[in-house]
Write a protein that holds these residues in place. Structure first.
Motif, PDB file in Angstrom:
ATOM      1  N   MET A   1       0.842  -1.168   0.000  1.00 31.63           N
ATOM      2  CA  MET A   1       0.000   0.000   0.000  1.00 31.63           C
ATOM      3  C   MET A   1       0.893   1.239   0.000  1.00 31.63           C
ATOM      4  N   PHE A   2       0.590   2.164  -0.905  1.00 30.94           N
ATOM      5  CA  PHE A   2       1.327   3.418  -0.999  1.00 30.94           C
ATOM      6  C   PHE A   2       0.484   4.532  -0.413  1.00 30.94           C
ATOM      7  N   LYS A   3       1.138   5.421   0.332  1.00 30.43           N
ATOM      8  CA  LYS A   3       0.427   6.505   0.994  1.00 30.43           C
ATOM      9  C   LYS A   3       0.994   7.855   0.561  1.00 30.43           C
ATOM     10  N   CYS A   4       0.122   8.853   0.622  1.00 32.10           N
ATOM     11  CA  CYS A   4       0.517  10.212   0.275  1.00 32.10           C
ATOM     12  C   CYS A   4      -0.216  11.170   1.209  1.00 32.10           C
ATOM     13  N   LYS A   5       0.540  12.067   1.801  1.00 34.95           N
ATOM     14  CA  LYS A   5      -0.052  13.094   2.658  1.00 34.95           C
ATOM     15  C   LYS A   5       0.253  14.442   2.017  1.00 34.95           C
ATOM     16  N   PRO A   6      -0.780  15.184   1.618  1.00 32.72           N
ATOM     17  CA  PRO A   6      -0.518  16.475   0.976  1.00 32.72           C
ATOM     18  C   PRO A   6       0.103  17.472   1.949  1.00 32.72           C
ATOM     19  N   GLU A   7       0.896  18.368   1.405  1.00 33.56           N
ATOM     20  CA  GLU A   7       1.544  19.376   2.227  1.00 33.56           C
ATOM     21  C   GLU A   7       0.565  20.506   2.513  1.00 33.56           C
ATOM     22  N   ARG A   8       0.524  20.898   3.766  1.00 36.85           N
ATOM     23  CA  ARG A   8      -0.335  22.009   4.163  1.00 36.85           C
ATOM     24  C   ARG A   8       0.350  23.317   3.795  1.00 36.85           C
ATOM     25  N   ASN A   9      -0.431  24.278   3.355  1.00 34.77           N
ATOM     26  CA  ASN A   9       0.076  25.603   3.053  1.00 34.77           C
ATOM     27  C   ASN A   9       0.062  26.403   4.358  1.00 34.77           C
ATOM     28  N   PRO A  10       1.224  26.597   5.016  1.00 37.60           N
ATOM     29  CA  PRO A  10       1.234  27.253   6.328  1.00 37.60           C
ATOM     30  C   PRO A  10       0.772  28.708   6.289  1.00 37.60           C
ATOM     31  N   LYS A  11       1.085  29.399   5.211  1.00 32.75           N
ATOM     32  CA  LYS A  11       0.662  30.795   5.084  1.00 32.75           C
ATOM     33  C   LYS A  11      -0.864  30.874   5.043  1.00 32.75           C
ATOM     34  N   GLN A  12      -1.475  29.968   4.303  1.00 26.12           N
ATOM     35  CA  GLN A  12      -2.929  29.945   4.197  1.00 26.12           C
ATOM     36  C   GLN A  12      -3.574  29.607   5.548  1.00 26.12           C
ATOM     37  N   ALA A  13      -3.001  28.675   6.281  1.00 26.03           N
ATOM     38  CA  ALA A  13      -3.556  28.272   7.572  1.00 26.03           C
ATOM     39  C   ALA A  13      -3.499  29.426   8.569  1.00 26.03           C
ATOM     40  N   ILE A  14      -2.371  30.124   8.637  1.00 28.15           N
ATOM     41  CA  ILE A  14      -2.230  31.252   9.556  1.00 28.15           C
ATOM     42  C   ILE A  14      -3.174  32.386   9.158  1.00 28.15           C
ATOM     43  N   THR A  15      -3.254  32.670   7.882  1.00 28.35           N
ATOM     44  CA  THR A  15      -4.155  33.718   7.398  1.00 28.35           C
ATOM     45  C   THR A  15      -5.603  33.390   7.736  1.00 28.35           C
ATOM     46  N   LEU A  16      -5.983  32.142   7.560  1.00 30.18           N
ATOM     47  CA  LEU A  16      -7.343  31.722   7.858  1.00 30.18           C
ATOM     48  C   LEU A  16      -7.671  31.903   9.336  1.00 30.18           C
ATOM     49  N   VAL A  17      -6.804  31.441  10.210  1.00 31.91           N
ATOM     50  CA  VAL A  17      -7.043  31.541  11.651  1.00 31.91           C
ATOM     51  C   VAL A  17      -7.112  32.997  12.096  1.00 31.91           C
ATOM     52  N   VAL A  18      -6.147  33.809  11.678  1.00 28.64           N
ATOM     53  CA  VAL A  18      -6.104  35.207  12.104  1.00 28.64           C
ATOM     54  C   VAL A  18      -7.301  35.989  11.563  1.00 28.64           C
ATOM     55  N   SER A  19      -7.596  35.835  10.287  1.00 23.57           N
ATOM     56  CA  SER A  19      -8.700  36.606   9.703  1.00 23.57           C
ATOM     57  C   SER A  19     -10.051  36.205  10.299  1.00 23.57           C
ATOM     58  N   LEU A  20     -10.279  34.922  10.520  1.00 23.31           N
ATOM     59  CA  LEU A  20     -11.549  34.505  11.121  1.00 23.31           C
ATOM     60  C   LEU A  20     -11.661  34.958  12.571  1.00 23.31           C
ATOM     61  N   ALA A  21     -10.557  34.981  13.298  1.00 22.28           N
ATOM     62  CA  ALA A  21     -10.580  35.477  14.683  1.00 22.28           C
ATOM     63  C   ALA A  21     -10.898  36.968  14.709  1.00 22.28           C
ATOM     64  N   VAL A  22     -10.276  37.745  13.848  1.00 20.31           N
ATOM     65  CA  VAL A  22     -10.525  39.181  13.787  1.00 20.31           C
ATOM     66  C   VAL A  22     -11.968  39.448  13.378  1.00 20.31           C
ATOM     67  N   LEU A  23     -12.462  38.736  12.365  1.00 20.21           N
ATOM     68  CA  LEU A  23     -13.842  38.941  11.920  1.00 20.21           C
ATOM     69  C   LEU A  23     -14.848  38.540  13.001  1.00 20.21           C
ATOM     70  N   SER A  24     -14.572  37.474  13.734  1.00 21.85           N
ATOM     71  CA  SER A  24     -15.478  37.059  14.813  1.00 21.85           C
ATOM     72  C   SER A  24     -15.509  38.102  15.924  1.00 21.85           C
ATOM     73  N   CYS A  25     -14.347  38.592  16.321  1.00 20.81           N
ATOM     74  CA  CYS A  25     -14.288  39.642  17.355  1.00 20.81           C
ATOM     75  C   CYS A  25     -15.011  40.897  16.883  1.00 20.81           C
TER      76      CYS A  25
END
Length: 178
Positions: free
Chosen positions: A1-25
């Motif tokens: 069995m061969f496995k593949c884990k896609p690479e997360r885009n760290p810039k996108q993840a940080i942007t998502l968390v920060v922007s959603l936190a600011v918008l929620s506040c």
């Protein structure tokens, strides 16, 4: 069995968390000074719930693709909990193409069941696996690397040749050297 884990885009993840936190506040701050306080608070709570769902889906969730001689398996891990999202028999495969080919081909215009198992929002270089499920054309969009795509195409060919019967291969053959 061969496995593949896609690479997360760290810039996108940080942007998502920060922007959603600011918008929620901002939503709760607006709700506190609004003349329609109850309605504004309900909208802010609904937005907060949506924001939490997006953060969990795109930053805390790890998706892994695996291909064996007979099946394509997608698993999701959140924290220490792992769930199998789907297992697709490779003999039901119709095509494995890149997203652009899928979007511009008339062969896939009748796909009725669609799944997106990408690790990143608006991921680049995604592939689409088209297959038959309960007599309906279905598709899974995912983001494997080139090596995994080659191995998966080989596994599909081997599965179709053997018509689902077990063969002598323990894994798809490949000329790739890591």
């Amino acid at each position: 069995m061969f496995k593949c884990k896609p690479e997360r885009n760290p810039k996108q993840a940080i942007t998502l968390v920060v922007s959603l936190a600011v918008l929620s506040c901002g939503g709760f701050l607006t709700a506190s000074i609004s003349p329609y306080r109850l309605l504004a608070q309900l909208i802010a709570v609904a937005f907060l719930v949506m924001a939490i769902m997006l953060v969990v889906r795109y930053t805390l969730t790890e998706i892994e693709y695996a291909v064996s001689p007979a099946a394509f398996v997608i698993t999701k891990t959140v924290g220490s909990k792992t769930n199998v999202l789907c297992t697709v028999d490779l003999t039901t495969a119709i095509a494995l193409v890149d997203k652009e080919t899928y979007l511009h081909s008339k062969d896939f215009s009748d796909v009725s069941i669609k799944f997106n198992y990408c690790q990143n929002i608006k991921a680049n270089n995604t592939f689409v696996f088209v297959f038959m499920y309960k007599d309906k054309k279905s598709m899974i969009e995912f983001e494997p690397n080139e090596v995994f795509v080659k191995l998966m195409r080989e596994a599909i060919e081997n599965a179709k040749k053997s018509n689902g019967e077990p063969d002598d291969y323990s894994e798809p053959k490949s000329n790739l050297i890591d």
